[in-house]
Structure formats: C-alpha cells, structure tokens
Write an enzyme that holds these catalytic residues in place. Structure first.
Site: not given
Lengths: 495, 477
Positions: A160, A184, A85
């Site tokens: 996210s 997330s 990420k």
C-alpha cells in the site's frame, strides 16, 4: 544549478545529501526547492503526493539551515527532505489515509515517528499516496487516484505504500516512511527498484500511525540504500510509553555494523518461496543475487518454512478482523466524513461509512466482521491465530541453522494498472512471500537486485527477531559491490 | 398455586478511584465541563493507542485478594464491538475469556444469618461516555469525560434468593470497595451501579428459569424495588400461562416498573477478540505478596476485633465498622482520650453521629476531628466536666476552633468536686425546702431527683453528680 545537477542531486542518498549540506555545497533551502520543483514537474504523471507542504517545508528549511550553521543540529538526517505516507498523523497537515472518510482530516497531534524526525531536523515535503487505510497491493485503492510506477507508468507501483516508493524512485523524495502490514513497504519497494525495511514488530512506535491491523502494522523506512535505512531506523526506533507494544529494548548502532564482512554468513533459501507461481524472470534475478552473496563469502543452504503456504488464508482473516474493529471509529460522529442530513443514528452510521469507505475497505470490514461473528470465531479467527503460531515456529526453527533467509519479495514484477482490479484473490496471492514474515513478526528488507523485462526485481532478506543490524549489514555489503540501487528511471532524470 | 423460588445474580460496576483513566492520562475527576477531560486517546482519534493504568490493575488485584479470589497470573484485554455515539472507538476495551480476578466469595448477613455468595469473576474495562439527550438544540450531545474511566465489573454467582439478599450483597460489596479505597462508592455519580439477572423457578426444581436482566440500577432502594417488581412480573406471567423470555429490561424508578429494552434476538453480537494494542497482563507472585502486605483489615474482621478488643455490643461494632474512616476515628479517639471504649462508642454513635447527620457531613469532614473529640471525652473521664456539660462543650467545639480546655475555662464549666462547697449549697436547699424533705422522708423516693436538680441548678450544672448524690443521701436520711 544546471539541469544535470538537479537530476543528479535527486538521485543521491540521504547520507550523500546531508554531506553536501554540511560541506555547504547546497543549503537545505536549495534542496527543498529542488524537490518541490521536481514534484511540481513530475508528480502529475505519477500522482505520488496527496499533499505537498511547500510553505511549511520552506519555513522548516530556514530553521534547519540556521541550526546546522550554528552547530545546534548535527543529526545525520538534518536538512534532508522526505515524504510521509499519508497515514502518519501530522498536526495541522491533512492525514487522509487515502480515503474519502478522512479527505479533510487534520490531526491535533503528531505521530511519534514524525516527532522524532522533526527533532532530527528532517524536512517534510509532503504526504504521499497509498491504498486506502493501507489495504491493497497496487495503490489502485486510493480515493486520491492510482499511483503510477516511474519505471513504466502503465503499471502499478505496488502498495500500500505505493506513493512512497514511486516518489523515491522518481527522485521526488530521498526517503519516506511507509507502513507494512503484510508487505506494504517491501512489495512497492521491489516494484519500484528502491530499498525498504519492515523491522521486527515492536521496533518502532505505532503511536500516530493510523491502524489497519494492529498486531501486524509496523512503520518501515523506504530509501535509496541500506546505509540510509540504517540512519532512518536509528532515528525512529525505540520504546514509546504511548505504545504498549513497542519493544523496551535498546536500539543498536545500525551504522556501526554495516561494514562487517559477510564471510561465513549462513543464508537459508526457503524452498517454498521458489515453488510454482514464481515468475521465471524474477527467479533468475534472485538466483543471480544469491550467487553474488556466495562471492561475498556466504554459504547457502535450502531450508523449509512448511506452513508458509497457509499465510495468505491466515492473514486475510486476522488483518480484516482487526481492521473491522479499528475502522469502527470512523462513524461520522466526531471526525471524518459525516453524511448529509441523517434521518436517525442508524442512517448516520450507514451512509457516512458507505460514502466514506472505498470498496476494498468495505470488503475487508465485511470479511473481518464475519470472521469474528458468534459461531464463526473458532473456525476463522482462532484457527488463523493457530496457523500464525505455526508460521512463527517455522521461522524460529529456520534461524537455528542460518543467519538470514533470502527469497523473492513478490512472484512477479509490477503488473499493469487494472490487471487484477476485479480479482481480489489474485491480488491477495501476490502477497504470498511477504505475509509469512508479517505474521511471524520477524524483520525483513527488500533491495533492488536487477531487472526482468526492464522492470525492477527486489530481493527479500529476512532476519531473526530484532536482528535488523544483520539485515542492514548484509544489504549494505551487497550494495557496495553492485549498483542496482543507483539505477533511476530515465523518464524522470531531467529537471 | 406453586411455590416460587427466586434466583438472582448481580453484575456490579465499581468505578475505580484512579487519578487518570484506564488507558489514557486524562483526569477522571467528576463534574468537569463536557469534553474537557477527554484526550486524543479517549476521543478514539486515528493512530492513538491505549496504555494500561497500573493503578487500575493494583486496585483490581487488591479487590480479588479481599474476596479470596483466584488472581489470574495472565489476563487479557479484549475488544467488545458495538456502535454507539458515546463509544468513541466503536468498541469497548474489556476482558472476556481471561479476566484478572477469578472465582472468589463474599459473606453477607441477612436476618442474623451469614450466607456465602460466590463471585464468578471480576474484570477490568473502560466506561463509555454519556449521551445528553436533554435540551441540546433539539439534538443529542455527547460528553466523553467519562469515556475511559476504569471500571471493575464484579459478577456474582446466581446465589441470591431474594431482593433482600441482593441488597445485602450489594451493601457488603459497597462497604468493601470503600474499605479498600478502590472506589468512592458514590451512587448518584454512577461510581457504583448494578445490573440484576432475575429468574424464578418452582421450589425444588434444579434447573434455572429463563432470566431477565435489569440494567443500570443505581441505588439500594431501586435494586430492591426493581427486583421485587420483576419477580412479581415473572410469577404473574407464568401463572397466567405465559413464558418468560430472555431479554434486557430497564427499571423505571418513577413508575416503579421494568420494561423491555431488547430481546435476546436483538442482542448485539459483540465479536470479542483479544485487543492487539495491549499486552497480556502478567501478575507476579511478588506483586501479589506486596498487595497482600498492604491489604487493610476487612470489615468482617474489624467488627469481630471491635467486639473482643473493645467489648462493644454488636450494634455499636456494626455501626463503627461500617466505614474505614469511622472505624479509624473511633480507634484514634479511644487511644488519644484514654477513655473506656464503651464511652467513646456511645458518644460517637450518639452525639457526634447526630450532629453529622444533621449537617449532612461524613466523618472525614467532621468539624470536630478525632483529636478534639478525644480531648472532650478525656475531660469527662477525669471528672473535669459532667456528661451534660460535655454536650455543651461539644456544641462549642463544633461551632468554633477553641480547644476543649479553652472552652471549659472560658465558660467556667469546670466541674465542682469541692465537697465543702457542695455541702454548703445542699444545706441551704434542704433548709429552704422543708416540705419536700418531709415528702422524701415519708417514702416518696422520687423527690431525690428534685433535690439533685435543685443543687445542679444552683451550681450551674457543674457539681460532680456522684458527690452530690453522696452528700444528699447522707443529709436526707
């Protein structure tokens, strides 16, 4: 390699890929090329990657191939490619956090988890898309564009860590590290039909993981199976002198307990997670999964988490409050976006931040700043902290009677892109089943357990503090008798 | 005209003398090239986290113990939010609701009277960097070397009633932190600086007047001047029908005036909240016991002991306990020389101190260490040399590396106590100065000094003065 082999390899677990490397069925370099090819071919439809590090990945592949052949490297993740990420700091590689603020930012140091994976011989493919600064539940809040769900590209992948989930689901990476502040990793995993775990707060070092809400942020492995998550968690967990909030506790051998039978496992079903608002299709799939656990020897009882309905309100005070301070460092002075020709200091601050941050980030900074303001602190921040304590107590009480809790990850399956963009409250309410876990700090994982209207449904399994081993064991036993985790979206199954 | 009473409270920032910063491993050494001692944590890069320096906690606790304060078993770091270019994170890590050191006290002496000043609290925090506004291509520069340096902010009760008391308090505190070895006390480098809260009220009034805070005063002289100026300003303002507004003021040492920096309305809302990156600090009873055992003798107790143990007068005791190295030096000299303590004290506050002052040196940098100084005094005590000759030997000790005995030997300074030799010289001198002998015998007792001088001159100062006196007395009477 034939087209079919490529497609097959891209759906294998990290463990299986490592075996193929060790058995010399495939080299690390071939594997890296396969994923780079797939990214090139499929990512334009998904927008999962922000940065692909072709040259670095190839160079690392050569090195790791040599070390595996020479016996220098025998880590179970050696040679297996992965994606990070884009909020984990990586020296020499962009770390954008999905924001214009950091569009050109390269960190001068490595995050602890990245460092650990490097030592294990894992090969980084690139940095994946995310909601800006990890704020969002749909990956629509990225300065690098929305990410699409591989199961239905008109839908969101969740957020996210949406880039991570989409990349794994589409076979553009075998695994990824995401971050989970309020759901997330669990929610996008559920929307994209993959597995993920948010460990106990403090299990994994946060050093080098750009902060959103420090008391909630936790790195989370996202992968194709519970078995893979056990390997990844094993590799990246542990105390870090650079993170005071990391737990100074030994890391158990997560793989060693995966095969324990579930006979006598006590499952608690929080009744609040099945109340109004839960989509009937999702409820049906979740109930079927629970039935499967009964067949594996578990007993099921209803429990209550009476304060969980307060979690959305509490979370959306605490997280923005912490974020409002965490994001103050992005001021245009030392790094990140700096506005053109500032007329004075105030102008530098205002325009750099106005231009650098997107709407959702600005919204949360304003909410957080307000919640901490003189005269409002007690009513918002302090009250939210009290609620947090009550929620924590709920879990502590529940685990007196049961070993794990089970319920849905989200009230619905993946929604359409744009569907909730104008309604932040509706968006926030979608986090209702993941937020209580984050506020309590307990571990939880999400595994795919079926489909509703052709969209993946995730089951959330929640454990007691630092009992990740039990969660992985429970998930693994389920995955031994089902194949939901082996399903891949047809559209991405070719070359 | 009303009688006014001044009320002052001081906030003192003492930079703790730790090797590394309070939340990072970067060095705290002063004077390095800008931004060479600022690591990723100090720069506030994305993803970095603070880790508390245990030595800073140790130093805060030892301070708390020295002022007999309550040491919080549980204290919490908080974020103080404001934007400024020299504050990299956009917040300062400080302590708000739960400081590490609670209520304590410090005794000060003003005009021979002892007064007890309350200390409200002392808390740990990080310093900010420095903005450099001068000559930087027309722009402002930022030096983050100081960012993250540990500070102990010591907040007094509003117990001080004059600038003089404020200075006495500040000096006492300055002495204490150096005694404890927790702060180097260097005020030019900003290691010890002060904010003063000043208000006035009619004598007898219970409520406090509205206060003004004077920021960042870094010398004892300026504290006194700034406070006195502020008192005069406030009284004049009120007497002319005005009212004091709560505000922050800056002291301009060049113009000797304070001027408004920001009013209460313009004050920042710092939005304090507990820093989630740091765990609460737990101070155990064991840790406190360990520190208590390591607590050095404090200035007040040491001064009292010097008076009783060494029979020193108040002045010498005060001077010799004004710093720990000086006191340690004194005690070493007494012990090693075997001399009377009073002699050691006089030589230290006299000859040694004058030489140090002249050279601008601190006792720890003295070219004559305690061992060499003790050997010098030992030679006075055993009559090898006289006091006058000793000054000559001290000069040589200061300039070179020879020992006292080598100097005495090489320069032939050994005192003559051979009565035969002294007597022979005296006989010669009496014979050669018949006129003066007559004057002396005629009642001019001052002439005795003349003869002593002549003898010493003839013997290059090496004659034992007591013997000279004795023999002269006998011969002249």
């Amino acid at each position: 390699m034939t087209a079919a082999t490529q497609g097959d390899l891209s759906t294998l677990t990290s463990k299986e890929l490592h075996h193929k490397i060790v058995n010399k069925d495939i080299s690390v370099m071939e594997l890296v090329e396969l994923f780079l090819n797939r990214i090139e071919q499929y990512d334009p439809q998904l927008n999962a990657y922000i940065t692909v590090v072709q040259d670095k990945a190839r160079a690392q592949a050569i090195e790791v191939d040599n070390k595996i052949r020479s016996g220098e490297l025998n880590h179970p993740l050696a040679g297996v490619p992965y994606a990070l990420k884009d909020l984990f700091c990586t020296k020499g590689i962009l770390t954008t956090c999905g924001s214009n603020m950091l569009r050109n930012f390269k960190s001068p140091y490595d995050a602890t988890v990245y460092d650990k994976l490097n030592h294990a011989g894992a090969v980084l493919l690139g940095k994946v898309n995310m909601d800006e600064f990890a704020m969002g539940s749909s990956n629509e809040n990225s300065a690098f564009g929305v990410v699409r769900n591989p199961w239905d590209t008109s839908r969101v992948p969740g957020g996210s860590s949406g880039g991570s989930a989409a990349a794994i689901a589409a076979g553009l990476a075998p695994y990824s590290l995401g971050s989970d502040t309020g759901g997330s990793v669990r929610q996008p995993a559920s929307y994209c039909g993959i597995s993920s775990i948010k460990p106990t707060y403090g299990r994994i070092s946060r050093y080098g993981m750009t902060a959103y809400a420090s008391s909630l942020d936790q790195c989370g492995p996202m992968a194709r199976s519970a078995e893979d998550m056990a390997l990844i968690l094993q590799t990246i967990s542990g105390f870090d002198v650079r993170d005071s909030t990391s737990a100074n506790m030994p890391v158990p051998d997560y793989s060693a307990t995966l095969n324990e039978p579930l006979t006598g496992l006590r499952i608690g079903i929080p009744k609040e997670f099945f109340a109004d608002g839960l989509d009937a299709g999702v409820a049906k799939v979740i109930n079927e999964a629970v039935e499967q656990f009964k067949r594996l020897g578990a007993t099921v009882k209803e429990v209550s988490l009476p304060n969980s309905h307060l979690s959305v309100a509490a979370y959306y005070v605490i997280a923005p409050a912490e974020a409002s301070a965490n994001l103050s460092r992005f001021d245009g002075v030392r790094f990140g976006h700096s506005c053109d020709a500032p007329t004075n200091l105030q102008d530098l601050y205002e325009r750099s931040r106005w231009e650098g941050f997107g709407d959702e980030v600005k919204r949360r900074i304003v909410i957080g700043t307000y919640a901490l303001s003189s005269g409002y602190y007690d009513a918002y921040y302090l009250k939210a902290q009290k609620i947090r304590r009550l929620i924590k107590n709920d879990f502590v009480a529940a685990f007196n009677d049961v070993d794990v809790l089970m319920g849905p990850v989200t009230p619905t399956t993946a929604f359409k892109i744009g569907e909730k963009s104008d309604d932040p409250i509706a968006m926030y309410l979608g986090d209702i089943y993941t937020l209580p876990i984050s506020l309590a700090g307990v571990p939880a994982l999400s595994i795919p357990v079926g489909f509703s209207d052709n969209l993946p449904v995730g089951l959330q399994i929640i454990g007691d503090y630092f009992n990740e081993a039990k969660l992985l064991n429970v998930a693994h036993q389920y995955q031994q008798v089902t194949d939901w985790h082996r399903q891949s979206p047809i559209a991405f199954s070719g070359v | 005209m009303a009688q006014w009473e001044t009320v002052i409270g001081l906030e003192i920032h003492a930079q703790l003398a730790t090797k590394s910063k309070i939340f990072s491993g970067a060095s705290t050494a002063y004077g390095a090239e800008p931004n060479t001692q600022a690591c990723a944590v100090d720069l506030g890069l994305p993803g970095v986290l603070p880790v508390l320096n245990e030595d800073a906690v140790y130093k805060a606790v030892i301070f708390g113990m020295a002022i007999e304060a309550h040491i919080a078993p549980y204290s919490v770091f908080a974020r103080k939010n404001y934007f400024y270019p020299d504050l990299p994170k956009g917040y300062q890590i400080s302590q708000m609701d739960l400081p590490i050191v609670g209520i304590g006290h410090i005794d000060i002496e003003v005009d021979g009277e002892t007064k007890r000043i309350g200390v409200t609290r002392a808390h740990l925090e990080e310093d900010a960097g420095k903005s450099l506004h001068e000559s930087f291509h027309g722009l402002s520069g930022i030096d983050l070397n100081r960012a993250g340096t540990p500070l102990l902010e010591i907040v007094s009760e509003p117990d001080l009633r004059s600038a003089k008391e404020a200075v006495a308090y500040m000096r006492t505190l300055h002495e204490l932190v150096r005694y404890l070895g927790i702060c180097d006390g260097n005020m030019q480098e900003g290691s010890f600086r002060c904010d003063a809260n000043v208000s006035v009220r009619p004598k007898g009034q219970a409520e406090f007047g509205t206060r003004a805070e004077i920021k960042n005063i870094n010398s004892f002289k300026f504290v006194e001047k700034a406070i006195n100026h502020e008192i005069a300003r406030q009284i004049e303002l009120i007497e002319n029908g005005g009212t004091v507004v709560q505000e922050t003021r800056l002291y301009d040492s060049v113009k000797d005036e304070t001027r408004s920096m920001r009013s209460k309305e313009e004050a920042n809302d710092y939005r304090y909240f507990p820093d989630p990156d740091l765990l609460p600090v737990h101070i155990s009873e064991d840790f406190k016991a360990q520190i208590k055992a390591e607590l050095p003798e404090l200035p007040k107790a040491k001064k009292q002991r010097f008076k009783t143990e060494y029979a020193l007068d108040d002045e010498n005791a005060t001077i010799l306990t004004s710093s720990r190295p000086l006191a340690d030096y004194f005690e070493a000299v007494v012990k090693q020389s075997g001399c009377e303590a009073k002699l050691c004290a006089n030589w230290m506050t006299g000859t040694l101190s004058a030489a140090l002052n002249k050279a601008g040196l601190d006792i720890i940098d003295s070219p004559v260490n305690e061992q060499r100084f003790a050997s010098l005094l030992a030679r006075i005590a055993d009559n090898t040399i006289s006091g006058n000759i000793a000054k000559q030997v001290f000069e040589a000790l200061w300039q070179g590396t020879d020992t006292t005995d080598e100097i005495i030997e090489a320069q032939g300074l050994k005192q003559i106590t051979d009565t035969g030799a002294i007597e022979a010289i005296i006989t010669e001198i009496i014979a050669a100065n018949a006129k003066q002998v007559e004057q002396y015998r005629g009642g001019n007792e001052k002439m005795f000094g003349f003869f002593v001088g002549q003898v010493m001159k003839a013997m290059q100062g090496k004659a034992n003065p007591a013997e000279v006196n004795k023999i002269l007395n006998a011969k002249l009477s």
